[in-house]
Design a protein around this motif. Structure first.
Motif, PDB file in Angstrom:
ATOM      1  N   TYR A  41     118.061 -95.411 -19.697  1.00 25.43           N
ATOM      2  CA  TYR A  41     118.453 -94.139 -19.079  1.00 25.43           C
ATOM      3  C   TYR A  41     119.968 -93.945 -19.039  1.00 25.43           C
ATOM      4  O   TYR A  41     120.448 -92.882 -18.652  1.00 25.43           O
ATOM      5  CB  TYR A  41     117.919 -94.064 -17.635  1.00 25.43           C
ATOM      6  CG  TYR A  41     118.445 -95.166 -16.741  1.00 25.43           C
ATOM      7  CD1 TYR A  41     119.590 -94.974 -15.981  1.00 25.43           C
ATOM      8  CD2 TYR A  41     117.822 -96.407 -16.675  1.00 25.43           C
ATOM      9  CE1 TYR A  41     120.092 -95.977 -15.171  1.00 25.43           C
ATOM     10  CE2 TYR A  41     118.305 -97.407 -15.866  1.00 25.43           C
ATOM     11  CZ  TYR A  41     119.445 -97.191 -15.120  1.00 25.43           C
ATOM     12  OH  TYR A  41     119.941 -98.195 -14.340  1.00 25.43           O
ATOM     13  N   PHE A  44     126.478 -94.584 -20.006  1.00 28.24           N
ATOM     14  CA  PHE A  44     127.847 -95.001 -19.678  1.00 28.24           C
ATOM     15  C   PHE A  44     128.490 -95.691 -20.890  1.00 28.24           C
ATOM     16  O   PHE A  44     127.793 -96.140 -21.796  1.00 28.24           O
ATOM     17  CB  PHE A  44     127.842 -95.946 -18.473  1.00 28.24           C
ATOM     18  CG  PHE A  44     127.813 -95.213 -17.159  1.00 28.24           C
ATOM     19  CD1 PHE A  44     126.748 -94.388 -16.824  1.00 28.24           C
ATOM     20  CD2 PHE A  44     128.854 -95.333 -16.251  1.00 28.24           C
ATOM     21  CE1 PHE A  44     126.714 -93.702 -15.620  1.00 28.24           C
ATOM     22  CE2 PHE A  44     128.832 -94.650 -15.040  1.00 28.24           C
ATOM     23  CZ  PHE A  44     127.773 -93.840 -14.728  1.00 28.24           C
ATOM     24  N   GLY A  93     131.455-100.459 -14.118  1.00 30.14           N
ATOM     25  CA  GLY A  93     131.064-100.705 -15.501  1.00 30.14           C
ATOM     26  C   GLY A  93     129.942 -99.822 -15.974  1.00 30.14           C
ATOM     27  O   GLY A  93     129.706 -98.770 -15.410  1.00 30.14           O
ATOM     28  N   GLY A  94     129.236-100.332 -16.984  1.00 28.99           N
ATOM     29  CA  GLY A  94     129.180-101.703 -17.424  1.00 28.99           C
ATOM     30  C   GLY A  94     128.749-102.663 -16.304  1.00 28.99           C
ATOM     31  O   GLY A  94     128.296-102.255 -15.256  1.00 28.99           O
ATOM     32  N   GLU A 126     131.377-103.570  -8.726  1.00 26.38           N
ATOM     33  CA  GLU A 126     129.950-103.404  -8.989  1.00 26.38           C
ATOM     34  C   GLU A 126     129.407-104.719  -9.541  1.00 26.38           C
ATOM     35  O   GLU A 126     130.134-105.480 -10.176  1.00 26.38           O
ATOM     36  CB  GLU A 126     129.729-102.295 -10.028  1.00 26.38           C
ATOM     37  CG  GLU A 126     130.019-100.917  -9.472  1.00 26.38           C
ATOM     38  CD  GLU A 126     129.700 -99.800 -10.468  1.00 26.38           C
ATOM     39  OE1 GLU A 126     129.346 -98.714 -10.004  1.00 26.38           O
ATOM     40  OE2 GLU A 126     129.822-100.014 -11.680  1.00 26.38           O
ATOM     41  N   ASN A 128     125.501-106.505 -11.111  1.00 30.71           N
ATOM     42  CA  ASN A 128     124.059-106.413 -11.360  1.00 30.71           C
ATOM     43  C   ASN A 128     123.405-107.608 -10.673  1.00 30.71           C
ATOM     44  O   ASN A 128     123.878-108.740 -10.822  1.00 30.71           O
ATOM     45  CB  ASN A 128     123.768-106.452 -12.858  1.00 30.71           C
ATOM     46  CG  ASN A 128     124.065-105.118 -13.524  1.00 30.71           C
ATOM     47  OD1 ASN A 128     124.927-104.372 -13.055  1.00 30.71           O
ATOM     48  ND2 ASN A 128     123.386-104.832 -14.599  1.00 30.71           N
ATOM     49  N   GLY A 151     123.526-102.786  -8.115  1.00 32.53           N
ATOM     50  CA  GLY A 151     122.591-101.841  -8.740  1.00 32.53           C
ATOM     51  C   GLY A 151     121.162-102.300  -8.530  1.00 32.53           C
ATOM     52  O   GLY A 151     120.609-103.040  -9.316  1.00 32.53           O
ATOM     53  N   GLN A 153     118.349-100.059  -7.700  1.00 36.50           N
ATOM     54  CA  GLN A 153     117.520 -98.987  -8.336  1.00 36.50           C
ATOM     55  C   GLN A 153     116.151 -98.836  -7.699  1.00 36.50           C
ATOM     56  O   GLN A 153     115.756 -97.749  -7.326  1.00 36.50           O
ATOM     57  CB  GLN A 153     117.388 -99.176  -9.844  1.00 36.50           C
ATOM     58  CG  GLN A 153     118.635 -99.658 -10.582  1.00 36.50           C
ATOM     59  CD  GLN A 153     119.908 -98.899 -10.273  1.00 36.50           C
ATOM     60  OE1 GLN A 153     119.902 -97.906  -9.573  1.00 36.50           O
ATOM     61  NE2 GLN A 153     121.035 -99.381 -10.746  1.00 36.50           N
ATOM     62  N   ARG A 165     115.417-102.364 -16.359  1.00 36.11           N
ATOM     63  CA  ARG A 165     116.223-103.291 -15.555  1.00 36.11           C
ATOM     64  C   ARG A 165     115.621-104.680 -15.648  1.00 36.11           C
ATOM     65  O   ARG A 165     114.398-104.834 -15.664  1.00 36.11           O
ATOM     66  CB  ARG A 165     116.263-102.845 -14.088  1.00 36.11           C
ATOM     67  CG  ARG A 165     116.882-101.478 -13.886  1.00 36.11           C
ATOM     68  CD  ARG A 165     118.336-101.408 -14.296  1.00 36.11           C
ATOM     69  NE  ARG A 165     119.203-102.278 -13.549  1.00 36.11           N
ATOM     70  CZ  ARG A 165     120.477-101.996 -13.275  1.00 36.11           C
ATOM     71  NH1 ARG A 165     121.033-100.872 -13.688  1.00 36.11           N
ATOM     72  NH2 ARG A 165     121.222-102.841 -12.598  1.00 36.11           N
ATOM     73  N   ASP A 190     122.645 -99.433  -4.718  1.00 34.73           N
ATOM     74  CA  ASP A 190     122.371 -98.188  -5.459  1.00 34.73           C
ATOM     75  C   ASP A 190     120.870 -98.063  -5.676  1.00 34.73           C
ATOM     76  O   ASP A 190     120.232 -99.016  -6.154  1.00 34.73           O
ATOM     77  CB  ASP A 190     122.979 -98.257  -6.871  1.00 34.73           C
ATOM     78  CG  ASP A 190     124.422 -97.832  -6.926  1.00 34.73           C
ATOM     79  OD1 ASP A 190     124.965 -97.388  -5.904  1.00 34.73           O
ATOM     80  OD2 ASP A 190     125.005 -97.946  -8.030  1.00 34.73           O
ATOM     81  N   ILE A 192     117.857 -95.499  -7.557  1.00 32.90           N
ATOM     82  CA  ILE A 192     117.513 -94.349  -8.394  1.00 32.90           C
ATOM     83  C   ILE A 192     116.136 -93.888  -7.960  1.00 32.90           C
ATOM     84  O   ILE A 192     115.238 -94.722  -7.785  1.00 32.90           O
ATOM     85  CB  ILE A 192     117.491 -94.736  -9.883  1.00 32.90           C
ATOM     86  CG1 ILE A 192     118.923 -94.923 -10.395  1.00 32.90           C
ATOM     87  CG2 ILE A 192     116.780 -93.668 -10.711  1.00 32.90           C
ATOM     88  CD1 ILE A 192     119.016 -95.243 -11.881  1.00 32.90           C
ATOM     89  N   SER A 222     119.191 -89.180  -8.111  1.00 33.67           N
ATOM     90  CA  SER A 222     117.979 -88.807  -8.838  1.00 33.67           C
ATOM     91  C   SER A 222     118.171 -89.222 -10.295  1.00 33.67           C
ATOM     92  O   SER A 222     119.298 -89.184 -10.817  1.00 33.67           O
ATOM     93  CB  SER A 222     117.746 -87.299  -8.749  1.00 33.67           C
ATOM     94  OG  SER A 222     118.781 -86.610  -9.394  1.00 33.67           O
ATOM     95  N   ILE A 224     118.685 -88.984 -13.900  1.00 35.53           N
ATOM     96  CA  ILE A 224     119.108 -87.929 -14.828  1.00 35.53           C
ATOM     97  C   ILE A 224     118.687 -88.369 -16.236  1.00 35.53           C
ATOM     98  O   ILE A 224     119.009 -89.485 -16.655  1.00 35.53           O
ATOM     99  CB  ILE A 224     120.649 -87.743 -14.810  1.00 35.53           C
ATOM    100  CG1 ILE A 224     121.181 -87.586 -13.381  1.00 35.53           C
ATOM    101  CG2 ILE A 224     121.062 -86.586 -15.702  1.00 35.53           C
ATOM    102  CD1 ILE A 224     120.830 -86.312 -12.703  1.00 35.53           C
TER     103      ILE A 224
HETATM  104  C1  LIG Z   1     126.536 -97.113 -14.594  1.00 36.17           C
HETATM  105  S1  LIG Z   1     126.006 -98.225 -13.348  1.00 36.17           S
HETATM  106  C2  LIG Z   1     127.213 -99.476 -13.415  1.00 36.17           C
HETATM  107  C3  LIG Z   1     126.900-100.628 -12.501  1.00 36.17           C
HETATM  108  C4  LIG Z   1     125.772-101.551 -12.870  1.00 36.17           C
HETATM  109  N1  LIG Z   1     125.717-101.866 -14.250  1.00 36.17           N
HETATM  110  C5  LIG Z   1     124.445-100.987 -12.440  1.00 36.17           C
HETATM  111  O1  LIG Z   1     123.671-100.640 -13.293  1.00 36.17           O
HETATM  112  O2  LIG Z   1     124.255-100.904 -11.256  1.00 36.17           O
HETATM  113  C6  LIG Z   1     126.333 -97.371 -11.834  1.00 36.17           C
HETATM  114  C7  LIG Z   1     125.159 -96.631 -11.314  1.00 36.17           C
HETATM  115  O3  LIG Z   1     124.875 -95.518 -12.127  1.00 36.17           O
HETATM  116  C8  LIG Z   1     123.481 -95.379 -12.188  1.00 36.17           C
HETATM  117  N2  LIG Z   1     123.078 -94.563 -13.320  1.00 36.17           N
HETATM  118  C9  LIG Z   1     123.399 -94.739 -14.612  1.00 36.17           C
HETATM  119  N3  LIG Z   1     122.774 -93.822 -15.382  1.00 36.17           N
HETATM  120  C10 LIG Z   1     122.037 -93.040 -14.555  1.00 36.17           C
HETATM  121  C11 LIG Z   1     121.152 -91.925 -14.756  1.00 36.17           C
HETATM  122  N4  LIG Z   1     120.894 -91.478 -15.984  1.00 36.17           N
HETATM  123  N5  LIG Z   1     120.559 -91.346 -13.675  1.00 36.17           N
HETATM  124  C12 LIG Z   1     120.809 -91.806 -12.434  1.00 36.17           C
HETATM  125  N6  LIG Z   1     121.615 -92.882 -12.183  1.00 36.17           N
HETATM  126  C13 LIG Z   1     122.232 -93.486 -13.233  1.00 36.17           C
HETATM  127  C14 LIG Z   1     123.080 -96.832 -12.355  1.00 36.17           C
HETATM  128  O4  LIG Z   1     121.730 -97.045 -12.244  1.00 36.17           O
HETATM  129  C15 LIG Z   1     123.907 -97.497 -11.300  1.00 36.17           C
HETATM  130  O5  LIG Z   1     123.302 -97.541 -10.077  1.00 36.17           O
END
Ligand SMILES: C[S@@+](CC[C@H](N)C(=O)[O-])C[C@H]1O[C@@H](n2cnc3c(N)ncnc32)[C@H](O)[C@@H]1O
Ligand code: SF4
Length: 403
Positions: A41, A44, A93-94, A126, A128, A151, A153, A165, A190, A192, A222, A224
Motif C-alpha cells: 500500500y 513512500f 522513513g522508510g 520511527e 518497525n 508502525g 497498523q 506487514r 500508528d 491504519i 484511513s 489510502i
Molecule cells: C511511511 S511509514 C514509515 C515508518 C515505518 N516504515 C512504518 O511503516 O511504520 C509511516 C506511516 O505511514 C503509513 N502509510 C504509508 N502508506 C499509507 C497509505 N497508503 N495509507 C495509509 N497509511 C499509510 C504507514 O503505515 C506508517 O504508519
C-alpha cells in the motif's frame, strides 16, 4: 528580507534561493530510504536492498547525509537571521530501525555536529516493530532520542497480511512496552483503518491492543489506495474491494470514541495525545507553518516561505551531495495565495483551529455557512471543526477556498 520571486526549477542542478528564517519553530527531518520489504500500500520514497544493489547502502547514505547537513548549515549561516536552535528532530522513513541503535546514534551525532539542539529538544525516530528489541531502545535512549513512533497498523493477523506487514500481531505492543521500559515517556503507535477484510471487531481488537500498551500518542490513518502501488493493482483487478467511505467514517468515530474515553484526545484530525506534552512537537511545527530542513533522499524542506525537495534516488542523492551544494531536485517560493491555501489546509485540521481573522472576505462568509451546517464552531475567535466536521475536514477546507 522578503522572499524571492517564484521560480519553480525542474532541473537537478539549481539550488534553492533562500529567503530567511520565518521566526517560528525550527525542526530537522531525516529521511531513511531503506525497507526490508515493500508494503503493497506504500508509495513512500524507500528501497529494498535488492532494488538498490550496489548503488547505495546505509553507509553511503550516512556519508551523504553528513555532507548535506554540513552544506545546509553553511547555507543557513549566510542568511540574515542566525540559524535557530533545533527544537525537534524526526528520523523517518522508510525504516529507520533497520539502521540499528548505533546507526541511529550516528544520525543524531551527524545533526549535532552541524546544528545546535535546543534544551529539551524532541528527538523522534520511527521504527518497525520487527526490527526492534530492548537493547535497541536502550541504545536510542542513551544516544538522546526522546520519542519513539512504531508502525503497528493493526492487531489482526489477516489485516497485517493484506498490508504485507511482516510483524506478528503482538509485536508492536511488546515493542511499545520495551520502549517505555527503556525510559521513553513518549511512545506513539500508528494504526491504519479500513483495510479490505478488516471488520469492526478487528478494529476493536487493535484498539484494545493499543490501549494495553500504555502509549501517550496514537496516529490513525484511513488506508489510502495510492496510484502505482501493488494494492492499487489488486483493487483494480477486483481482488480486493476499495475502502468504503461510510465504513471509514464509522471506524474513525469508533477510534475517536475509544481513544477519548481512555484519555487520549485529538489535537489534529488523525492524531490523539494524552495531553499537550504528549503531542508531536515536530509535526506541530509543520502544521503551524514553521521552518524545517528535510535531509535525505526525496526529503522536503521549508525555510521562510521557500520550499525545496531533494532528488529521490539514494545513489543520485549521494552523487549530488558529493558534487557540493544542496541535493535539491527543485524549489519554489510560495506566493501569498499558496501560503494562504496551505495555512488553511493545515490549521483547519488542528483542534486549536483557524483564527477567524486570517480568513479573507470569501472565507469569512463561507465559515458562517460551515458553522450553520454544524461542521465547525466558533471558539474564542477560532474556527474549530465539530465531530462531524472532522469527518469532512477536506470538504470544509474546499468550501473556505473555492466558490
Ligand atoms: C511511511 S511509514 C514509515 C515508518 C515505518 N516504515 C512504518 O511503516 O511504520 C509511516 C506511516 O505511514 C503509513 N502509510 C504509508 N502508506 C499509507 C497509505 N497508503 N495509507 C495509509 N497509511 C499509510 C504507514 O503505515 C506508517 O504508519
Ligand atoms: S515499512 Fe513503512 S515505509 Fe516501508 S514500505 Fe512498509 S509502510 Fe512503507
Amino acid at each position: 528580507m522578503s522572499s524571492p520571486a517564484a521560480v519553480p526549477v525542474e532541473t537537478e542542478t539549481s539550488e534553492p534561493v533562500l529567503g530567511d528564517f520565518g521566526g517560528g519553530a525550527f525542526g530537522i527531518y531525516v529521511h531513511v530510504p531503506f525497507c526490508a520489504t515493500r508494503c503493497g500500500y506504500c508509495d513512500f520514497n524507500t528501497y529494498t536492498a535488492g532494488e538498490l544493489g550496489t548503488s547505495a547502502s546505509p553507509q553511503s547514505w550516512l556519508d551523504a547525509l553528513r555532507g548535506e547537513l554540513s552544506t545546509a548549515a553553511e547555507r543557513f549561516a549566510a542568511l540574515p537571521s542566525a540559524t535557530p536552535e533545533v527544537a525537534t528532530i524526526f528520523v523517518g522513513g522508510g525504516t529507520p530501525s533497520l539502521l540499528g541503535g548505533d546507526g541511529l546514534a550516528d544520525v543524531l551525532d551527524a545533526v549535532r555536529a552541524n546544528f545546535t539542539l535546543a534544551a529539551g529538544a524532541e528527538v523522534t525516530t520511527e521504527s518497525n516493530p520487527e526490527s526492534t528489541d530492548p537493547a535497541f531502545f536502550e541504545r536510542l535512549r542513551a544516544a538522546g532520542f526522546t520519542r519513539i513512533s512504531l508502525g503497528m497498523q493493526s492487531a489482526a493477523a489477516h489485516v497485517l497480511k493484506v498490508l504485507d506487514r511482516t510483524h506478528t500481531p503482538g509485536r508492536a505492543v511488546a515493542a511499545a512496552k520495551e520502549a517505555r521500559a527503556a525510559g521513553f515517556a513518549h511512545v506513539n503507535l500508528d494504526l491504519i483503518y479500513g483495510t479490505p477484510g478488516e471488520s469492526d471487531s478487528d478494529l476493536d481488537a487493535s484498539l484494545d491492543a493499543v490501549l494495553s500498551a500504555g502509549v501517550d500518542h496514537v496516529s490513525a490513518y484511513s488506508l489510502i489506495v495510492e496510484d502505482g502501488t501493488a494494492l492499487a493493482r489488486r483493487v483494480r483487478r477486483g481482488e480486493l474491494p476499495a475502502p468504503d467511505d461510510d465504513v471509514l467514517a464509522a471506524r474513525y468515530e469508533r477510534i475517536d470514541a475509544r481513544l477519548t474515553a481512555a484519555g487520549l484526545t485529538w489535537y489534529e484530525v488523525s492524531n490523539w495525545a494524552a495531553g499537550p506534552a504528549a503531542a508531536c512537537r515536530h509535526n506541530l511545527g509543520y502544521w503551524d507553518g514553521g521552518d524545517w530542513l528535510g535531509a535525505g533522499p526525496g526529503a522536503h524542506s521549508h525555510v521562510g516561505g521557500v520550499r525545496w525537495w531533494n532528488v529521490k534516488h539514494p545513489a543520485r542523492y549521494a552523487d549530488r551531495v558529493a558534487a557540493g551544494g544542496l541535493p535539491a531536485a527543485g524549489w519554489e517560493a510560495l506566493t501569498a495565495d499558496e501560503r494562504y491555501t496551505e495555512r488553511l489546509m493545515l490549521a483547519v485540521r488542528l483542534r486549536t483551529g483557524l483564527p477567524l481573522a486570517e480568513l479573507d472576505e470569501f472565507g469569512a462568509a463561507a465559515a458562517g455557512q460551515i458553522v450553520a451546517d454544524g461542521l465547525a464552531a466558533r471558539h474564542e475567535d477560532h474556527l474549530v471543526l465539530t465531530d462531524r466536521g472532522r469527518l469532512l475536514a477536506d470538504g470544509v477546507v474546499r468550501r473556505l477556498l473555492v466558490p
